[in-house]
Design a protein around this motif. Structure first.
Motif, mmCIF file in Angstrom:
data_model
loop_
_atom_site.group_PDB
_atom_site.id
_atom_site.type_symbol
_atom_site.label_atom_id
_atom_site.label_comp_id
_atom_site.label_asym_id
_atom_site.label_seq_id
_atom_site.Cartn_x
_atom_site.Cartn_y
_atom_site.Cartn_z
ATOM 1 N N PHE A 29 -44.257 32.302 3.719
ATOM 2 C CA PHE A 29 -43.890 30.925 3.366
ATOM 3 C C PHE A 29 -45.062 30.230 2.665
ATOM 4 O O PHE A 29 -45.704 29.348 3.228
ATOM 5 N N PRO A 30 -45.319 30.629 1.417
ATOM 6 C CA PRO A 30 -46.514 30.122 0.730
ATOM 7 C C PRO A 30 -46.499 28.593 0.568
ATOM 8 O O PRO A 30 -47.552 27.990 0.443
ATOM 9 N N GLN A 31 -45.316 27.977 0.559
ATOM 10 C CA GLN A 31 -45.250 26.524 0.357
ATOM 11 C C GLN A 31 -45.446 25.741 1.657
ATOM 12 O O GLN A 31 -45.655 24.537 1.627
ATOM 13 N N ALA A 32 -45.310 26.424 2.790
ATOM 14 C CA ALA A 32 -45.272 25.690 4.063
ATOM 15 C C ALA A 32 -46.657 25.198 4.462
ATOM 16 O O ALA A 32 -47.671 25.822 4.157
ATOM 17 N N ARG A 33 -46.671 24.056 5.136
ATOM 18 C CA ARG A 33 -47.924 23.561 5.713
ATOM 19 C C ARG A 33 -48.005 24.099 7.139
ATOM 20 O O ARG A 33 -47.157 23.783 7.974
ATOM 21 N N ILE A 34 -48.988 24.948 7.378
ATOM 22 C CA ILE A 34 -49.048 25.684 8.639
ATOM 23 C C ILE A 34 -50.234 25.217 9.482
ATOM 24 O O ILE A 34 -51.333 25.035 8.965
ATOM 25 N N GLY A 35 -49.993 24.998 10.753
ATOM 26 C CA GLY A 35 -51.076 24.615 11.664
ATOM 27 C C GLY A 35 -51.139 25.598 12.818
ATOM 28 O O GLY A 35 -50.102 26.038 13.324
ATOM 29 N N ALA A 56 -51.106 15.614 13.317
ATOM 30 C CA ALA A 56 -50.432 16.059 12.097
ATOM 31 C C ALA A 56 -48.990 16.475 12.396
ATOM 32 O O ALA A 56 -48.075 16.186 11.620
ATOM 33 N N VAL A 57 -48.803 17.120 13.526
ATOM 34 C CA VAL A 57 -47.444 17.531 13.885
ATOM 35 C C VAL A 57 -46.583 16.291 14.071
ATOM 36 O O VAL A 57 -45.461 16.196 13.571
ATOM 37 N N ASN A 58 -47.125 15.311 14.785
ATOM 38 C CA ASN A 58 -46.352 14.096 15.049
ATOM 39 C C ASN A 58 -46.111 13.290 13.780
ATOM 40 O O ASN A 58 -45.083 12.633 13.638
ATOM 41 N N ALA A 59 -47.072 13.351 12.843
ATOM 42 C CA ALA A 59 -46.911 12.621 11.588
ATOM 43 C C ALA A 59 -45.994 13.372 10.621
ATOM 44 O O ALA A 59 -45.634 12.855 9.567
ATOM 45 N N GLY A 60 -45.646 14.596 10.969
ATOM 46 C CA GLY A 60 -44.743 15.371 10.121
ATOM 47 C C GLY A 60 -45.431 16.016 8.939
ATOM 48 O O GLY A 60 -44.776 16.420 7.981
ATOM 49 N N THR A 61 -46.758 16.133 8.965
ATOM 50 C CA THR A 61 -47.455 16.781 7.858
ATOM 51 C C THR A 61 -47.698 18.262 8.123
ATOM 52 O O THR A 61 -48.455 18.910 7.428
ATOM 53 N N VAL A 62 -47.050 18.790 9.168
ATOM 54 C CA VAL A 62 -47.085 20.219 9.442
ATOM 55 C C VAL A 62 -45.640 20.699 9.525
ATOM 56 O O VAL A 62 -44.809 20.041 10.139
ATOM 57 N N ASP A 63 -45.357 21.835 8.871
ATOM 58 C CA ASP A 63 -43.992 22.375 8.919
ATOM 59 C C ASP A 63 -43.853 23.463 9.965
ATOM 60 O O ASP A 63 -42.816 23.633 10.579
ATOM 61 N N LEU A 64 -44.954 24.186 10.106
ATOM 62 C CA LEU A 64 -44.883 25.413 10.879
ATOM 63 C C LEU A 64 -46.079 25.453 11.818
ATOM 64 O O LEU A 64 -47.215 25.309 11.385
ATOM 65 N N LEU A 65 -45.805 25.638 13.097
ATOM 66 C CA LEU A 65 -46.870 25.688 14.090
ATOM 67 C C LEU A 65 -46.982 27.104 14.613
ATOM 68 O O LEU A 65 -45.971 27.707 14.979
#
Ligand code: ADP
Ligand code: ZN
Ligand code: ZN
Length: 686
Positions: A459-465, A484-493
């Motif tokens: 998932f090259p486009q995903a923001r991963i944390g 970041a997770v709560n702010a929605g700036t992460v897609d994938l944890l």
């Protein structure tokens, strides 16, 4: 007896099981059990706790020294607290100050000298009061929610308790257990305030990481009631301030980890243990007390109610519920009204994988990201790969000190290292195989770092944390990621157990368990119980506030009962099956166990000690009703270069077990064999 002389039995601040007698003059300075004193020790002075007083001593008079003075400003420990300590000592079979003294903050255990600045307790009191006054008023919480019918029933039931009772708040993840604790405690403290009282509540949580979070919520909801936080990882001055505030009932709510159960709360009126099944309530080194068991004993002796909260109560607790000893308060549905996640089991034997993920899992992650929601990919293994292998000769990156593999890690510099998770040995990756010289060493298996790499490729486009202990070591990293997770700036944890506990992520709708099998067939009989709790907990992160959530579990054993129970969200089904198995196999909670472990340079030395210990035990009359097993190697038979063996002792009666353990330990202490040993009552891992 000499008129006008008293003797105090003192637990001196030393790592020893012994108590020491000191003399005092009852007419001049009365000394009583629970007093903190300064006593001469060799050529210096130490702090001690008076455990009892007597009119005589067995020591020759000339060897007994005088108590120098009371420790200034320290409150006298109550009889109830001394009783709790005595209970705790008996539970883990220790004596003296081994548990009591270390439970008191270091700064308050200092013998004053002419050069010491002021009195430690005065400083601690000022610190607590000034921080209370200086603390910005907590932002008011949003209006507390209207309780669901189930929550209300639980609160009502708790409020109806008079005196002591143990209640089990069995609530699915997201059912709003915290809200139940809050409403109940609020009613209890308010009623007590109205009556002019000064009642205190104790709230125990498993993780240090969860205490600030909970303390913030408590501060919002209890603006008029001072809070003290207690855990092992806080500045000494804060711990002293908070402990003293708890002891003097200036703090009305104590939020803490397991050690907080030993805080001497003067006006304790209620106890809550959140996630009561969590293994971290059991001390893992030194005196192996169980904070849960102590809290229950404490509540009983004080005549106050205690609530054990969990989505997956320990089987010990569930068994007690079944026998009607504990009151059961169920929360079957989520507070938000959201449906629990669907559970889909993905068979690893038949489905091909890419980067450790099956096609349905990859698809589900893709869809989730496309929908603007979040997915959590769970793998309880940190590092890049659990082992490095030479494909030419089969060499594996074993640890020289331990019975374990050194784990391949990628450092921040990008270089790879081999690190042992048990002894922390840390070495660069060898250029070629230490046995055959082959240069192609390959990582086998997958940890969170490698999984993250795979997800970046997929998932090259995903923001991963990522979150695991390696990430969490960097200051502020955990908070940044959670924000970041709560702010929605992460897609994938991506992460370990650290992501499973307590978090309430708004947008998370998919959870993927990459490998559920590691816990399934471990030698330890508690492995399925732990696995179920972990899966339930991580699954519980999905869909707390959004519909249509799903948990995907990859396993080689899709037919295992654990997954069936999980898919049905049926803890009782799982627990009953486990309890039946345990009963048939004669395992806890149907028997009580104690484990003697021995650690030595050679396994022969450890074995010799355990054999001798076995002989000592069998020679005791009290040992007749016990089953004493033969010594065997521990699961991690070699650790930090030491050989480790264990010997299990069992009995269907806790009383019978304890009656034998106490004299046995006394004889073991007298051995002085040079081999280190430890007794663990109710061991969690065998
Ligand atoms: P648990 O600890 O049981 O998993 P939490 O206490 O974290 O659940 O609560 C889950 C979520 O539900 C939280 O966001 C909480 O604020 C919310 N919540 C709790 N009770 C209610 C209620 N009665 N109505 C609406 N939301 C609630
Ligand atoms: Zn090789
Ligand atoms: Zn090691």
């Amino acid at each position: 007896m000499i008129a006008g002389v008293g003797y105090a039995r003192v637990a001196v601040d030393l790592p020893t099981p012994e108590l020491f007698d000191y003399r005092f003059d009852p007419a001049a300075a009365p000394v009583a059990a629970g007093h903190w004193v300064v006593v001469p020790w060799a050529r210096s002075r130490k702090v001690g706790l008076v455990v009892a007083t007597a009119a005589t001593t067995e020591l020759p008079a000339q060897r007994v020294r005088d108590i120098e003075r009371l420790l200034p400003g320290m409150p006298q420990m109550s009889a109830e607290w001394l009783e709790l300590i005595e209970f705790a000592d008996a539970a883990v079979v220790i004596t003296g100050g081994e548990l009591a003294l270390p439970s008191v903050p270091k700064l308050l255990r200092v013998a004053p000298t002419p050069s010491s600045r002021g009195v430690a307790t005065e400083r601690a009191r000022k610190r607590f009061d000034s921080r209370l006054a200086a603390a910005p008023p907590a932002p008011p919480a949003a209006m507390p929610p209207v309780l669901t019918a189930e929550q209300q029933a639980a609160v009502d039931s708790l409020q109806s308790i008079r005196g002591h009772a143990v209640a089990v708040l069995h609530g699915v993840t997201g059912s709003g257990k915290t809200e139940v604790y809050f409403r109940w405690l609020q009613a209890l403290l308010d009623a007590d305030d109205a009556a002019g009282g000064n009642a205190q509540a104790l709230l125990l949580v498993p993780e240090i990481a969860l205490t600030p979070q909970l303390a913030r919520r408590v501060a919002q909801r209890f603006p008029r009631h001072p809070i003290a936080v207690l855990h092992s990882d806080m500045p000494d001055a804060d711990r002293a301030a908070n402990w003293l505030a708890a002891a003097e009932a200036r703090a009305r709510i104590v939020v803490g980890t397991r050690l907080a159960v030993l805080a001497p709360m003067l006006r304790l009126a209620a106890i809550v243990i959140d996630e009561e099944h969590d293994a971290s309530f059991k001390q893992q080194e030194g005196p192996r007390y169980s904070a849960r068991d102590l809290a229950i004993a404490l509540a009983a002796s004080r005549g106050v109610p205690i609530v054990l909260g969990s989505a997956t109560p320990s089987l010990e607790t569930w068994h007690a519920v079944g026998r009607g000893r504990y009151r059961m308060l169920p929360l079957r549905s989520r507070a938000s009204g959201a449906e629990p996640p669907r559970v889909r089991v993905l068979p690893l034997r038949t489905l091909p994988t890419r980067h450790g993920l099956t096609e349905p899992a990859i698809e589900a992650i893709g869809e989730t990201i496309a929908a603007g929601e979040q997915a959590l990919v769970f793998l309880n293994r940190r590092g890049f790969a659990p082992v490095l292998v030479c494909e030419a000769c089969g060499w594996l990156s074993g640890c020289e000190q331990c019975d374990a593999y050194r784990v391949l890690h990628r450092a921040a510099s990008g270089r790879y290292r081999l690190i042992c998770h048990h002894c922390a040995a840390d070495q660069p990756v060898p250029r070629n195989c230490p046995t055959c010289g082959n240069v192609d060493l390959v990582p086998m298996g997958r940890g969170t770092q490698r999984l993250e790499d795979g997800l970046i490729e997929l998932f090259p486009q995903a923001r991963i944390g990522r979150l695991d202990r390696d990430v969490a070591r960097r200051r502020g990293a955990t908070e940044r990621l959670l924000d970041a997770v709560n702010a929605g700036t992460v897609d994938l944890l991506v992460g370990t157990q650290m992501l499973a506990k307590g978090h309430d992520f708004e947008r998370l709708t998919r959870v993927i368990v990459v490998d559920a099998d590691s816990g399934l067939f471990a030698a330890d009989f508690r492995a399925p119980e732990r696995l179920f709790a972990t899966l339930m907990q991580v699954a519980g992160r999905a869909g707390r506030h959004r519909p249509d959530s799903e948990v995907l579990i990859q396993t080689r054993y899709p037919d295992h009962l654990v997954f069936d129970a999980l898919a049905r969200h049926d803890f009782d089904f799982f627990a009953q099956a486990q309890l039946r198995e345990r009963r048939q196999a004669g395992l806890p909670p149907f028997v009580f166990q104690a484990l003697l472990t021995a650690h030595a340079k050679t396994s022969d030395a450890a074995l010799a000690l355990l054999r001798e210990a076995k002989g000592l035990l069998l020679a005791l009359d009290e040992a007749a009703p016990l089953t004493v097993c033969d010594p065997v190697p521990m699961p991690l038979a070699q650790l930090r270069g030491e050989s480790r063996l264990q010997m299990l002792v069992e009995s269907p009666s806790r009383k019978a077990l304890h009656v034998a353990l106490a004299p046995w330990i006394e004889r073991l202490r007298a051995l002085r064999s040079g081999v280190r040993w430890q007794l663990i009552v109710d061991p969690l891992e065998i």
